[in-house]
Each structure stands twice: as structure tokens, then as C-alpha cells.
Design a protein around this motif. Structure first.
Motif, short mmCIF file in Angstrom:
data_model
loop_
_atom_site.label_atom_id
_atom_site.label_comp_id
_atom_site.label_asym_id
_atom_site.label_seq_id
_atom_site.Cartn_x
_atom_site.Cartn_y
_atom_site.Cartn_z
N GLN A 15 33.77 40.53 24.30
CA GLN A 15 34.93 39.68 24.23
C GLN A 15 35.63 39.40 25.74
O GLN A 15 35.34 38.16 26.51
CB GLN A 15 35.18 39.26 23.28
CG GLN A 15 34.30 39.03 22.18
CD GLN A 15 35.13 38.30 21.07
OE1 GLN A 15 34.02 38.50 19.68
NE2 GLN A 15 36.58 38.65 20.78
N ALA A 16 36.63 40.34 25.98
CA ALA A 16 36.95 40.72 27.10
C ALA A 16 36.80 40.72 28.40
O ALA A 16 37.53 39.84 28.97
CB ALA A 16 38.19 42.09 27.01
N PHE A 96 55.84 45.88 31.18
CA PHE A 96 54.83 44.34 31.12
C PHE A 96 53.66 43.73 30.31
O PHE A 96 52.52 45.21 29.98
CB PHE A 96 54.60 44.01 33.00
CG PHE A 96 54.03 45.51 33.65
CD1 PHE A 96 52.18 45.30 33.31
CD2 PHE A 96 54.57 46.40 34.32
CE1 PHE A 96 51.49 46.22 34.57
CE2 PHE A 96 53.85 47.16 34.85
CZ PHE A 96 52.56 47.53 35.29
N GLY A 97 53.23 42.87 30.79
CA GLY A 97 52.23 42.16 29.92
C GLY A 97 50.23 42.28 29.81
O GLY A 97 50.68 43.68 30.88
N GLY A 98 49.64 42.90 29.66
CA GLY A 98 48.38 43.18 29.50
C GLY A 98 48.03 44.14 27.95
O GLY A 98 47.08 44.54 27.31
N GLY A 111 45.07 48.71 19.17
CA GLY A 111 45.53 48.65 20.43
C GLY A 111 44.69 47.91 21.20
O GLY A 111 43.79 48.41 21.68
N ILE A 112 44.64 47.32 22.06
CA ILE A 112 43.73 46.29 23.08
C ILE A 112 45.34 47.28 24.77
O ILE A 112 45.84 46.10 24.97
CB ILE A 112 42.96 45.53 23.25
CG1 ILE A 112 42.09 45.03 24.08
CG2 ILE A 112 43.45 44.61 23.09
CD1 ILE A 112 41.13 44.02 23.97
N GLU A 124 45.52 37.50 29.79
CA GLU A 124 44.29 36.77 29.21
C GLU A 124 42.80 36.70 28.70
O GLU A 124 42.53 36.60 27.44
CB GLU A 124 44.24 35.48 30.66
CG GLU A 124 43.17 34.19 29.90
CD GLU A 124 42.68 33.45 31.14
OE1 GLU A 124 43.34 33.87 32.18
OE2 GLU A 124 42.12 32.52 31.07
N VAL A 125 43.51 37.74 29.28
CA VAL A 125 41.92 39.20 28.94
C VAL A 125 41.96 39.55 27.89
O VAL A 125 40.99 39.96 27.18
CB VAL A 125 41.02 40.06 30.16
CG1 VAL A 125 40.36 41.02 29.29
CG2 VAL A 125 40.78 38.92 31.41
N ALA A 126 42.80 40.10 27.49
CA ALA A 126 43.45 40.90 26.00
C ALA A 126 43.87 39.97 25.09
O ALA A 126 43.06 40.91 24.18
CB ALA A 126 44.55 41.47 26.24
N GLU A 127 43.90 39.17 25.43
CA GLU A 127 43.75 37.90 23.99
C GLU A 127 42.14 37.81 23.92
O GLU A 127 42.08 37.30 22.43
CB GLU A 127 44.28 36.63 24.39
CG GLU A 127 46.27 37.18 24.38
CD GLU A 127 47.19 35.70 25.06
OE1 GLU A 127 46.39 34.57 25.44
OE2 GLU A 127 48.46 35.85 24.61
N ALA A 128 41.30 37.52 24.66
CA ALA A 128 40.42 37.13 24.58
C ALA A 128 39.64 38.13 24.29
O ALA A 128 38.43 37.43 23.19
CB ALA A 128 39.75 36.92 25.77
N GLY A 129 39.78 39.69 24.18
CA GLY A 129 38.95 40.68 22.53
C GLY A 129 39.67 40.58 21.84
O GLY A 129 38.62 40.78 21.24
#
Lengths: 131, 131, 131, 131
Positions: A15-16, A96-98, A111-112, A124-129
Motif C-alpha cells: 500500500q505504501a 523527523f517524520g516518516g 511500526g512503519i 504521506e507514504v507511511a500513512e498510506a501503509g
């Protein structure tokens, strides 16, 4: 889902990756379990070599500090409460974020961690996962 | 195939996982590229936590020494020519079987590393990934 | 008991300490959880400084390889199948007795690691912790 | 008390745990001796995995620099005299509050390190351990 397994980890990474392809930024994506141990890691073609460690460390940090790595950002700036925390755990804490915890209800089960683009893109990509 | 990419790495891991399931031994399976850098790593459910590092180090060793890790075994025994080589590279050189170079013709374009069972089982699963 | 907690870990350490006092050998005793992460560590007075790391690494090894560390001994000797494994995981794998998995039924939920005396003494104290 | 022993270390940890329970923040609490070597470490249930290293490093820092870790905070900020000191000792120096020397009269005989909450909470719990 009460515990992560490889099947779930692969789905999250897929998904990510979809999102990473959509925004055209190659990423390294890592899933760790609730003990901070690696379940799966994929490096997309053309992504940054430095992102191999960063994505793994982001996933670990999200579990080890029980929060998205983006929440550390303010506290670690000069004058912030946790300035210097990024050197306390053999350099494994990313500030920092991710990196985002994966939850089952209220419990953190893994965790991702995503690295390769800007912090906004990684997040954004982590949230998509997690969807 | 002249260079490994994530797509190929995932296919190799899948093939290796098939074999691991067939022989009923959970494994950690890693693919690195020709620079020794991680492309993908999967930890099958119930496999050994120690295998996360070992599988990655086997894949790296196969590329870094341009040979299957099993070929190191005799040379590193007491009295052997390379006795002690396992401590020369920050502990990343694994000196028993389970790591194999991935070739395109004569050229080494990557490595596969498998850990989780006996050396014979690890080697069998690694070879399955190369087919 | 399906998961270790600090209360249980402290009880196990106390039991092990009793045995250590009985045989008059000061020990360092560590309990880790199923992810290999430290729950509790006690260094008895007069025990060896080197035992701080060794006991922690024994507990980790028992979880990470899902076996008592004593079972590694033969396999890691020169000519043994796993000769060299003690350098593959940043030196965290201990290959002699004193580390034992903690089980809930068939499932490994943690590990105990004891260091300070002979291997036989360490093992005896570790086993006392599991009762 | 002229030298710390395990008995005293356990009492200090218990007192600190009482306070941590009172303020409802799970903590990792470590006591080291005057040589900076670990005496005892407890990880309370639900506390942060990152705190295992941080609490041990705070206790070590308090002994190794002979001051509460909170006193480092100003000096390590950009422009401060000790900016960068957190990376000089393999990442073991923690530069925010939660580590405090343990004294016998004027002599430092050990250190306590607490991690798991805000810096104010960690400090409060560490001080409770010293009473």
C-alpha cells in the motif's frame, strides 16, 4: 489483528509503495513488530541508499518511543526538552517524520518507517501503509 | 537480467519462502544488490530473531567475497588460511552456508542470504531463491 | 502467564539469586521479554563486571535462537556447523551455557541469562530462576 | 553508606517506582555504581523501549560527569561551551534531566537514571529514588 505477521507487513508495504509510485518518489519502507524487530523491508528502485537505515530506524523509533517520529521534531530542536535524544540509543532514534506506530486498538503492535523523499512525502507514504 | 531490482528480489524471496514452507522451517530471507546494499528482507512468522542479522550478513558476504558463504567454511577453521576473517568487517562476514551470489552470466549482481534452520536447510532455501 | 512482566521477572531473579547465594557464587542475572528487550537486570555484590554484558547477551541469545545457549556449544567448535556464529550479531550471541528461554506452554515469551561462575554454576542458577 | 550494593540499589529503584506509579508514568530505572557499572535496571510494564538505553546512559552520565544530567542542558545548546559533548562517548552522554549522582557525604558513589516521561517527570522520579 492482535499481532503483526509477515503477510500483514507485506500488505502494508504494498500500500505504501502504491502511494510512493503515485507521487513518483522512490522509498525504502520498513515494518517492525512490537518488540522493534524487523519484519520486512523493501527498497524501491532508485531510492536513496541512506534510506535503508533511516527507514528501519524510523520504524524502530515509532515503536520504542510509542509515537510518530514527527512528534519529536519540536522537542529536539536547540532549546527543546529533548535536544540531544537522537544520540542516546546508538543513533537509532530518528527525530523527523516518516515513522508511525501501528496499533491494534490502543496497543502498539509495530511500526512503519519510510524514507526517500521530503518529510511530508515520507509521512504521506507511511500513512498510506496504515490504511 | 543485468541488474537486480525490487521486483526480481521479491520474486526470489517468494521462491525461497515456498521452499521454506515446504520443508517447514521458518526463515529470514534477504536480497542485496551488487553494491552489497539491502534490496529486500522478509522475516517469516516464527523464525529466529537472530536470523535477521545473519541473513543480511550472509547476503552481504556472498557479494563482498564473491563466493557462496559455504566456501569459507574450511578456510576459516583453526589452521586454515582465513582463520579470523569473520571478525575483520565489523562482524558482517558469515563463514557458514546460506549466502549465495546472484549472477548475470559471469557477473555478480547481488546476493541472497537465508537463515533460520540448519546450514543444509538454509542453503537449500537460498538455492531455491535463485532458480 | 502469557506474557512476562516486571513482577514475574523480579520473582525469577530472586529465585536465581537464592540459588547463587546457596552455592556461594555472585552472579549477574538478566530477564528479557519475547522481543529480546531487557526487563530487569541485577548485579549481585562482588560479581564480575564482564558478567553484566554476558548475562544480558545470554538472555537475548536464548530468545533470539529459541534454545538454551548450552545447545550451541558443540555446533560452534572448530569443525562444527555453526563455527563463527558468535561474531554474526554484533557479538551478542553467547555460545556457552547460562541462557535459557522462558516458555508459556510451547511459546517462548522471554529469556533468562546468568553469568558469574562456571558454566555449570551459571546454568544451575538460570534453571533455579525458571522454577 | 560508603558504597552502593545491590540491596541499596533495589531499595532506590523501589522508591522511584512508587513515585512513577503515583504520577502514573511507567519508567525504566537504572542504578550504576561509582565506576559507572550497572548494578540494577528495571523496566516497568508499558514503559518505552527506548528508555532502556536512555535510563542506563543517564545513570552513567551522572557518574561520569559528576553532575545531574540536567546541568548539561544549557552548556550543550548551540553556542554553549560543551555543544557536541553528547557524541563524544559512543553516544552514552545524555544531556537532559533524569540522571543524578548518588552521594555518600561529598563522594559520588553511583548514579540513578530514569527515563519514560517528560524530563520533569523523569527528574521527579529520580529524586524520589534518592530519598
Amino acid at each position: 489483528m492482535t499481532e503483526l505477521n509477515l503477510e500483514t507487513a507485506k500488505k502494508m508495504i504494498e500500500q505504501a509503495e502504491e502511494k510512493a509510485k503515485e507521487i513518483k518518489v522512490p522509498m525504502v519502507i520498513t515494518i517492525v513488530d512490537g518488540g522493534g524487530n524487523l519484519l520486512a523491508c523493501h527498497r524501491m528502485d532508485q531510492s536513496l541508499l541512506a534510506s535503508i537505515d533511516i527507514s528501519q530506524n524510523k520504524a524502530w523509533t515509532a515503536v520504542a518511543l510509542q509515537m510518530p517520529t514527527s512528534q519529536l521534531y519540536d522537542a529536539v530542536q536547540p532549546g527543546g526538552e529533548l535536544f540531544g535524544i537522537n544520540t542516546t540509543n546508538n543513533g537509532k532514534i530518528v527525530v523527523f517524520g516518516g515513522g508511525i506506530p501501528i496499533k491494534s486498538g490502543d496497543r502498539i503492535i509495530g511500526g512503519i518507517g519510510v524514507s526517500g523523499g521530503s518529510v511530508a512525502e515520507d509521512t504521506e507514504v507511511a500513512e498510506a501503509g496504515l490504511v
